[in-house]
Design a protein around this motif. Structure first.
Motif, mmCIF file in Angstrom:
data_model
loop_
_atom_site.group_PDB
_atom_site.id
_atom_site.type_symbol
_atom_site.label_atom_id
_atom_site.label_comp_id
_atom_site.label_asym_id
_atom_site.label_seq_id
_atom_site.Cartn_x
_atom_site.Cartn_y
_atom_site.Cartn_z
ATOM 1 N N GLY A 515 22.842 37.020 38.290
ATOM 2 C CA GLY A 515 21.986 37.068 37.253
ATOM 3 C C GLY A 515 20.649 37.601 37.331
ATOM 4 N N PRO A 516 19.767 37.708 36.192
ATOM 5 C CA PRO A 516 18.409 38.525 36.206
ATOM 6 C C PRO A 516 17.658 37.654 37.274
ATOM 7 N N ASP A 517 16.908 38.155 38.045
ATOM 8 C CA ASP A 517 15.933 37.410 38.917
ATOM 9 C C ASP A 517 16.796 36.544 40.213
ATOM 10 N N GLY A 518 17.683 36.845 40.452
ATOM 11 C CA GLY A 518 18.583 36.369 41.375
ATOM 12 C C GLY A 518 18.962 34.866 40.859
ATOM 13 N N GLU A 519 19.016 34.755 39.402
ATOM 14 C CA GLU A 519 19.445 33.510 39.126
ATOM 15 C C GLU A 519 21.115 33.290 39.462
ATOM 16 N N GLU A 520 21.496 32.069 39.626
ATOM 17 C CA GLU A 520 22.957 31.780 40.044
ATOM 18 C C GLU A 520 23.647 31.813 38.482
ATOM 19 N N THR A 521 24.477 32.893 38.491
ATOM 20 C CA THR A 521 25.379 33.087 37.410
ATOM 21 C C THR A 521 26.992 33.125 37.923
ATOM 22 N N LEU A 522 27.990 32.285 37.353
ATOM 23 C CA LEU A 522 29.198 32.397 37.722
ATOM 24 C C LEU A 522 30.346 33.063 36.453
ATOM 25 N N LYS A 523 30.908 34.152 36.946
ATOM 26 C CA LYS A 523 31.423 34.893 35.834
ATOM 27 C C LYS A 523 32.961 34.635 36.209
ATOM 28 N N PHE A 524 33.569 35.161 37.383
ATOM 29 C CA PHE A 524 34.851 35.108 37.695
ATOM 30 C C PHE A 524 35.151 34.891 39.203
ATOM 31 N N MET A 525 36.289 34.426 39.674
ATOM 32 C CA MET A 525 36.714 34.383 40.978
ATOM 33 C C MET A 525 38.206 34.538 41.235
ATOM 34 N N PHE A 526 38.422 35.062 42.527
ATOM 35 C CA PHE A 526 39.859 35.563 42.562
ATOM 36 C C PHE A 526 40.401 34.599 43.857
ATOM 37 N N THR A 527 41.479 34.168 43.679
ATOM 38 C CA THR A 527 42.387 33.369 44.807
ATOM 39 C C THR A 527 43.399 34.040 45.177
ATOM 40 N N GLY A 528 43.723 34.107 46.473
ATOM 41 C CA GLY A 528 45.155 34.603 47.090
ATOM 42 C C GLY A 528 45.887 33.798 47.810
ATOM 43 N N SER A 529 47.035 33.680 47.891
ATOM 44 C CA SER A 529 48.165 32.604 48.114
ATOM 45 C C SER A 529 49.207 33.112 48.954
ATOM 46 N N GLN A 530 49.707 32.351 49.654
ATOM 47 C CA GLN A 530 50.966 32.504 50.578
ATOM 48 C C GLN A 530 52.219 32.792 49.488
ATOM 49 N N ASP A 531 51.963 32.585 48.381
ATOM 50 C CA ASP A 531 53.163 33.054 47.144
ATOM 51 C C ASP A 531 52.863 34.289 46.817
ATOM 52 N N ARG A 532 51.992 35.076 47.526
ATOM 53 C CA ARG A 532 51.792 36.719 47.470
ATOM 54 C C ARG A 532 51.255 37.043 46.003
ATOM 55 N N THR A 533 50.734 36.091 45.111
ATOM 56 C CA THR A 533 50.077 36.463 44.329
ATOM 57 C C THR A 533 48.428 36.476 44.263
ATOM 58 N N ILE A 534 47.672 37.041 43.508
ATOM 59 C CA ILE A 534 46.362 36.885 43.195
ATOM 60 C C ILE A 534 46.096 36.330 41.776
ATOM 61 N N LYS A 535 45.252 35.489 41.773
ATOM 62 C CA LYS A 535 44.988 34.717 40.512
ATOM 63 C C LYS A 535 43.314 35.142 40.019
ATOM 64 N N MET A 536 43.111 35.320 38.787
ATOM 65 C CA MET A 536 41.575 35.721 38.398
ATOM 66 C C MET A 536 41.350 34.560 37.595
ATOM 67 N N TRP A 537 40.253 33.962 37.887
ATOM 68 C CA TRP A 537 39.825 32.324 37.180
ATOM 69 C C TRP A 537 38.513 32.715 36.509
ATOM 70 N N ASP A 538 38.285 32.250 35.236
ATOM 71 C CA ASP A 538 37.183 32.125 34.292
ATOM 72 C C ASP A 538 36.363 31.118 34.864
ATOM 73 N N LEU A 539 34.806 31.467 35.213
ATOM 74 C CA LEU A 539 34.177 30.522 35.866
ATOM 75 C C LEU A 539 32.866 30.153 34.887
ATOM 76 N N SER A 540 33.053 30.730 33.532
ATOM 77 C CA SER A 540 32.078 30.567 32.588
ATOM 78 C C SER A 540 31.787 28.957 32.065
ATOM 79 N N THR A 541 32.710 28.360 32.185
ATOM 80 C CA THR A 541 32.459 26.861 31.716
ATOM 81 C C THR A 541 32.077 26.081 32.936
ATOM 82 N N VAL A 542 31.968 26.621 34.209
ATOM 83 C CA VAL A 542 31.725 25.717 35.364
ATOM 84 C C VAL A 542 30.090 25.745 35.544
ATOM 85 N N PRO A 543 29.733 24.473 35.759
ATOM 86 C CA PRO A 543 28.179 24.105 36.146
ATOM 87 C C PRO A 543 27.767 24.665 37.155
ATOM 88 N N THR A 544 26.536 24.965 37.191
ATOM 89 C CA THR A 544 25.912 25.520 38.869
ATOM 90 C C THR A 544 25.242 24.246 39.228
#
Length: 937
Positions: A515-544
Motif C-alpha cells: 500500500g501507500p507509504d509501505g502500508e500493509e495491504t492484502l490483495k490476493f495470494m496463490f497456493t500450489g499443491s500436490q494435486d497439480r493445481t494453483i488456486k488464487m485467493w481473495d484476501l480483501s476481507t482478511v484483517p491485517t
C-alpha cells in the motif's frame, strides 16, 4: 544487467546460529536463573539465556546423561550417565570456547543407573537415587560416600533435603533427607542418626515412612522452616505433610510430658489435581503471585504434569490461585504426550549460604527471579513469570528438520527496515516464531499436520503457511489490546484459512505490491499443491491485525480461480514485483509463467481473478524446486534437481545463463541486493542445495563469489532480510545459520593491510640501501616474502665479497648467526624451496653453508622445538633434512661432472694449440659442498 562489480557482496560471516539446545533428558538451572544446563545427545551444554548463545560445553563419556544438578552455590555441576559414573565439573564464570573437563570422576558411583540427584542447601552434600532402590549421600568436595540408604521398594523417583533455616524450637538445625520410590512410599531419613548406625555396624533406618500415595511420587519439596512437606505423584494428588507435629512430640517426650510412642509426620491435607503430577515445588512466602502479596503464614506451591500447564496452589485452602500456560486441544494421543510437562523448577538464589561451616539459623533466602521453568516432552522449555502470571520466555530445544523460513517485521518495532522475527516451518504442525535478537521463541498452533511452506507479505507483517492438512493459513500481528506478549513486542495470531486443495499445500506466493507509504495491504495470494493445481485467493476481507480470538473468528478465504498448471507436484510459486506475472516450478522439470488478471471487489461486483499461461521455461533435466523473479529486471531464476541455477529471460522464456557448482539438487534460490543498485536488487543470486552449501553467485560473470558452509545436511530453507544484509539458511541438521554481509569490513581490512605492506616494502628498500641487513632480513621474513630475501642474498653474492665472509658480507653472517629461532626455521624452509631448483641452488647452498658453519646443530634443533608442538618439531626437522639431502647430492654430482668435463676441455685445447699452457685455476670452479656432508653426517 548493470551494476558495479566492486559493490558485489563477496564475504559473509556467521553472526548467529540457532542449534539444538535440548534433545531430551534432565535439565538444571543456575540459582541466578541466568544460565541453563541441558542435554544435547550425550553431552551437557551451558546456555546463557539472556544472550541466547552457548556458554560452555561439558565433556561426556559417550553415554547418555540420566541425572544432573547444579549446586545452590552455582559453582558446581554434577551429572550421572548410563555407565553409572558420576562426573563433577566446575561451572565456568566466562565463555569457554573449549570443552570443560570434569574435575572429578567416580567410575562406578552406583550399581544401577541414577535417575534423580539433588544437592543440599549448603552445596556440601549430594544425594543420588538409583534404579536399584539405593540412595547415596556424597561429600561433593571430597568425592566420597557419607551415607548409603537402602530399603526402597524399587526405583527412587524423588529426593529433597530438609535443612531448615528456622528451627521449630530446636537448638540447631538437623540435616534430613526425604526420598520417594515406585513403591509409593515417602521416607524421611535423619542423616546424623544414619551415620551413627553405620559406624556401629547397623543398617540405617528411616525416621518415618509416609504412606498416602497409590502411584509413583514424582515430586518432593520441604518448606524453608522445615515444617511442611509436599509430595505429588501420578495418582493425581498432592499430599501436604506437617513435619512439625513429630518434632513437638519429641520435645514433649524429653520434658516428661507423656510416655506415648513418638509419632511421625501428620498428613495435613490431600489436594486433588485432576492430572498426573510430574513436578511439585514450594514457592517463597514473600513472592507475589499475580499481583497478590504473599503472607507469612501462607503455603503455596506449583504442580506440573500431563496437561502441559503449571498451576499455582494455596496449600492450606487447596485451591488454584492461577494457571500458567494454556491447555491446548490435541488431535491425537501423540500430541497429548508431547504437550505434557516432564519437570519444573522454581528459581531461587541463596546469596548468603557459602558452606555448612557458616550456615546459621538466621540466613535468609533471597529470590533472584520469580520464575517457574517447565520442561515439556516436545523438548520446549518455558519460563513463566509469577508476578504477571504470563509466559516471559520460551526456548525451543530441538527443531528437527528446517523446511522453510520467512523474515517478519513486527509493527511495534521502532525500526522500519530491519526484520524483527523469523518464522520457521519444521517437521511439525507448529510454526516456530523466533526473535532475531535472542533465543526467545513462540509456537503457533493451528495446522493439524506438518507445515511445508511459508511466505511473507509485501510488508513482511502478515505471513502464510501451507501444510499437509491441505490448507493454508494466514497469520497477522496481534493487536496491542490482545493478551499476548513477545518479549515486549507483539506476537502473531491466525486470522484466515484457505481450504479447497485435494492434496498437501507445498507452495505459497503473495501479491508483491504494498500500500501507500509501505502500508500493509492484502490483495490476493496463490497456493500450489500436490494435486497439480494453483488456486488464487481473495484476501480483501482478511484483517491485517489479529485480535487473538477463537477459531470461530477466523475468516475463510474465497477461491477466485483454480488452474491445472503442471503434470506433477508444484514445488514453488512466486509473483513478479508488479503483480502481473506468476511463476511456478514443478517436478515435471518445467517452470511456467502465467499472466495475472485481478479485479478487486467493489460495491457492485465481487472480486475476480484469472491465470493465463504465457510461457514455459524448459531446460532443467530434473524437477524444479524453486523460482524467483528479479525485482528490477525481466528475468527469472530457478533451481532444480539437476544441480543448476538457471536464469530465464521473460521476453522469449529462453535460458540466458546456467550457474553450475553445486554437487546436489538446488532446493532454494533468492535474489540478493547489490549496494548501489536501484532498489538493492539485480545482480546476485543466492542458492541453497542438498549438498549442505549456500552459494552466492555473480550473475553477470556466472561465477560463484562466496560459498557458505555451515550445515551438514540438505539446506531446505533460505531467506534474505529486508535490508539485504543477512541471509538465513536452515537445514535438515536442525541448525539455522544467520550469515551477515561483511564485504565492506573485509575490503577495509584488506586496504589497511595493503597500505601497511607498501610501507613495509619501502622500509625494506631503505634498509638495503643503508646496508642495515639485519632489519632488512628480519622484515622480509616477517612479511613472508622469500622472493625479496632471495634477491637480497643473490645481490650480496654478486657484489664485492668481504674476506672470510661466507655469504659475502660479514654483517649478513652475523645476522644468520644470531637469528631468532622462529626466523631461522622460516629461513631454512625457504632454503629448502630454493634448493629444489638449479637456478637458485647456488644461493640456497651458500645460505645453508652459513647456517651449518655459524650455528651448532643443537641450536637448529632447539629452534624447531620452540616453534613446534609436541612431536611435530622433530617431524618438521626430519622432513626438512630429508628434502635437502637428495637435491644437494644432485647439485654436488652435477658440479663434479662439470669439473671433470673442464679437464677434458683443457686437454683438447692444449692438444689443438700444440701444447699451449692454459693456466686456468681449477680450484676457482669448485664449489664447497660441505653443508651436504654435514647434513649427511
Amino acid at each position: 544487467m548493470s551494476g558495479s562489480r566492486s559493490k558485489t557482496k563477496t564475504a559473509f560471516k556467521k553472526s548467529r546460529v540457532i542449534a539444538p539446545l535440548y534433545t531430551g533428558g534432565p535439565v538444571a538451572v543456575t540459582p541466578d536463573g541466568q544460565r541453563l544446563v541441558t542435554c544435547v545427545g550425550e553431552e551437557a551444554i551451558l546456555t546463557d539465556i539472556e544472550q541466547g548463545e552457548e556458554f560452555a560445553r561439558f565433556v561426556g563419556d559417550t553415554e547418555s546423561i540420566t541425572a544432573l544438578c547444579v549446586t545452590p552455590s552455582g559453582n558446581t555441576l554434577i551429572q550421572f550417565t548410563s555407565s553409572m559414573s558420576m562426573r563433577i565439573y566446575d561451572l565456568p564464570s566466562s565463555h569457554q570456547s573449549k570443552p570443560v573437563h570434569p574435575t572429578r570422576v567416580v567410575a562406578r558411583a552406583h550399581d544401577a543407573p541414577v535417575h534423580v540427584c539433588r544437592a543440599d542447601p549448603t552445596s556440601t552434600y549430594l544425594a543420588s537415587g538409583a534404579a536399584d532402590g539405593t540412595v547415596k549421600v556424597w561429600d561433593i568436595a571430597r568425592g566420597f560416600v557419607t551415607h548409603v540408604l537402602r530399603g526402597h521398594g524399587g526405583v527412587v523417583s524423588a529426593l529433597a533435603f530438609n535443612f531448615p533455616r528456622m528451627g521449630l524450637g530446636l537448638e540447631e538445625p538437623v540435616l534430613k533427607l526425604v526420598t520417594a520410590s515406585v513403591d509409593t512410599k515417602v521416607r524421611v531419613w535423619d542423616l546424623a542418626r544414619s551415620a551413627e548406625a553405620a559406624r556401629s555396624g547397623k543398617s540405617a533406618k528411616p525416621e518415618a515412612v509416609l504412606e498416602g500415595h497409590v502411584s509413583v511420587p514424582r515430586g518432593l519439596d520441604v518448606s524453608e522452616d522445615g515444617r511442611w512437606l509436599i509430595s505429588g505423584g501420578r495418582d493425581a494428588v498432592v499430599l501436604v505433610w506437617d513435619l512439625g507435629e513429630s518434632k513437638r512430640k519429641a520435645k514433649d517426650k524429653k520434658v516428661g510430658k507423656g510416655k506415648e510412642k513418638e509419632q511421625g509426620p501428620v498428613l495435613a491435607k490431600t489436594i486433588t489435581t485432576l492430572e498426573r503430577v510430574e513436578a511439585v515445588g514450594l514457592i517463597g512466602e514473600d513472592e507475589d503471585v499475580q499481583g497478590a502479596s504473599g503472607r507469612k503464614d501462607s503455603l503455596r506451591f506449583f504442580t506440573a504434569g500431563e496437561k502441559g500447564v503449571v498451576k499455582i496452589w494455596d496449600g492450606k485452602q487447596g485451591s488454584v490461585l492461577c494457571t500458567l500456560g494454556e491447555e491446548r486441544i490435541t488431535s491425537s494421543e501423540d500430541h497429548e504426550e508431547q504437550r505434557q510437562i516432564l519437570n519444573a523448577m522454581y528459581v531461587l538464589s541463596l546469596f548468603n549460604i557459602l558452606s555448612s561451616a557458616n550456615f546459621d539459623m538466621t540466613t535468609s533466602y533471597v529470590p533472584s527471579t520469580s520464575t517457574v521453568i517447565s520442561i515439556h516432552a516436545d523438548q520446549n522449555i518455558l519460563f513463566h513469570s509469577l508476578r504477571t502470571a504470563s509466559l516471559s520466555r520460551q526456548l525451543i530445544g530441538f527443531n528437527d528438520e528446517i523446511i522453510d523460513a520467512a523474515f517478519l517485521h513486527s509493527p511495534s518495532s521502532s525500526s522500519s527496515s530491519s526484520s524483527t522475527h523469523l518464522a520457521l516451518a519444521t517437521n511439525s504442525s507448529l510454526i516456530r516464531l523466533y526473535s532475531t535478537s535472542s533465543l526467545d521463541a513462540r509456537l503457533l498452533a493451528g495446522h493439524t499436520d506438518i507445515v511445508l511452506c511459508l511466505a511473507s507479505s509485501s510488508g513482511s507483517q502478515v505471513f502464510a503457511s501451507g501444510a499437509k492438512d491441505r490448507s493454508a493459513r494466514l497469520w497477522a500481528p496481534l493487536s496491542s489490546s490482545a493478551s499476548a506478549s513477545f518479549s515486549g513486542e507483539r506476537g502473531w495470531g491466525c486470522v484466515s484459512v484457505c481450504e479447497g486443495h485435494a492434496e498437501s499445500v507445498g507452495a505459497l506466493a503473495f501479491a508483491r505490491r504494498g500500500g501507500p507509504d509501505g502500508e500493509e495491504t492484502l490483495k490476493f495470494m496463490f497456493t500450489g499443491s500436490q494435486d497439480r493445481t494453483i488456486k488464487m485467493w481473495d484476501l480483501s476481507t482478511v484483517p491485517t491485525m489479529s485480535a487473538g480470538g477463537k477459531e470461530s473468528e477466523i475468516v475463510k478465504c474465497k477461491s477466485l480461480c483454480t488452474h491445472k498448471a503442471h503434470d506433477k507436484d508444484i514445488n514453488a510459486l512466486d509473483v513478479s514485483p508488479n503483480d502481473a506475472l506468476l511463476a511456478s516450478g514443478s517436478q515435471d522439470r518445467t517452470a511456467k509463467v502465467f499472466a495475472i488478471s485481478f479485479s478487486p471487489a467493489s460495491s457492485s461486483k465481487a472480486a475476480r481473478g484469472e491465470l493465463k499461461l504465457v510461457g514455459t521455461c524448459r531446460g532443467h533435466k530434473r524437477g524444479v524446486w524453486s523460482v524467483r523473479f528479479a525485482k528490477h529486471e525481466r528475468v527469472l531464476a530457478s533451481g532444480g534437481g539437476d544441480r543448476t541455477v538457471r536464469i530465464w529471460g521473460l521476453d522469449d522464456f529462453a535460458c540466458m545463463k546456467v550457474l553450475e557448482g553445486h554437487v546436489n539438487s538446488v532446493l532454494r534460490v533468492e535474489w540478493l541486493g547489490v549496494d548501489g543498485e536501484q532498489g538493492g536488487q539485480g545482480q546476485q543470486v543466492v542458492s541453497a542445495a542438498a549438498d549442505g552449501l549456500v552459494k552466492v553467485w555473480d550473475v553477470k560473470s556466472e561465477e560463484c563469489v562466496a560459498t557458505l558452509d555451515g550445515h551438514e545436511d540438505k539446506v531446505w530453507a533460505l531467506a534474505v532480510s529486508e535490508d539485504q544484509r543477512t541471509i538465513v539458511s536452515g537445514a535438515a541438521d536442525s541448525v539455522v545459520t544467520f550469515w551477515e554481509d561483511c564485504t565492506e569490513e573485509q575490503e577495509a581490512a584488506k586496504e589497511i593491510e595493503r597500505a601497511e605492506l607498501v610501507l613495509k616494502e619501502q622500509d625494506f628498500l631503505n634498509y638495503v640501501s643503508l646496508h642495515d641487513y639485519r632489519r632488512a632480513i628480519e622484515l622480509a621474513l616477517s612479511l613472508s616474502q622469500p622472493g625479496r630475501l632471495f634477491t637480497l642474498f643473490k645481490d650480496l653474492a654478486s657484489s664485492e665479497s668481504e674476506l672470510n665472509a661466507i655469504t659475502g658480507h660479514l654483517a649478513v653472517d652475523e645476522v644468520i648467526r644470531t637469528l631468532h629461532p622462529s626466523d631461522l626455521t622460516k629461513l631454512l624452509r625457504y632454503v629448502r624451496d630454493w634448493n629444489a631448483r638449479a637456478s637458485s641452488s647456488i644461493v640456497a647452498q651458500r645460505v645453508l653453508h652459513a647456517v651449518v658453519k655459524l650455528r651448532p646443530a643443537e641450536d637448529v634443533i632447539k629452534a624447531f622445538e620452540v616453534v613446534g608442538e609436541g612431536d611435530e618439531e622433530n617431524k618438521g626437522l626430519k622432513e626438512l633434512v630429508e628434502a635437502l639431502i637428495p637435491y644437494t647430492e644432485r647439485h654436488l654430482a652435477r658440479m663434479e661432472r662439470l669439473v671433470q668435463e673442464s679437464y677434458v676441455v683443457d686437454y683438447v685445447l692444449g692438444e689443438m694449440d700444440g701444447g699451449l699452457d692454459v693456466a686456468e685455476d681449477q680450484d676457482a670452479m669448485q664449489v664447497d659442498f660441505a653443508p651436504a656432508v654435514g647434513i649427511r653426517a
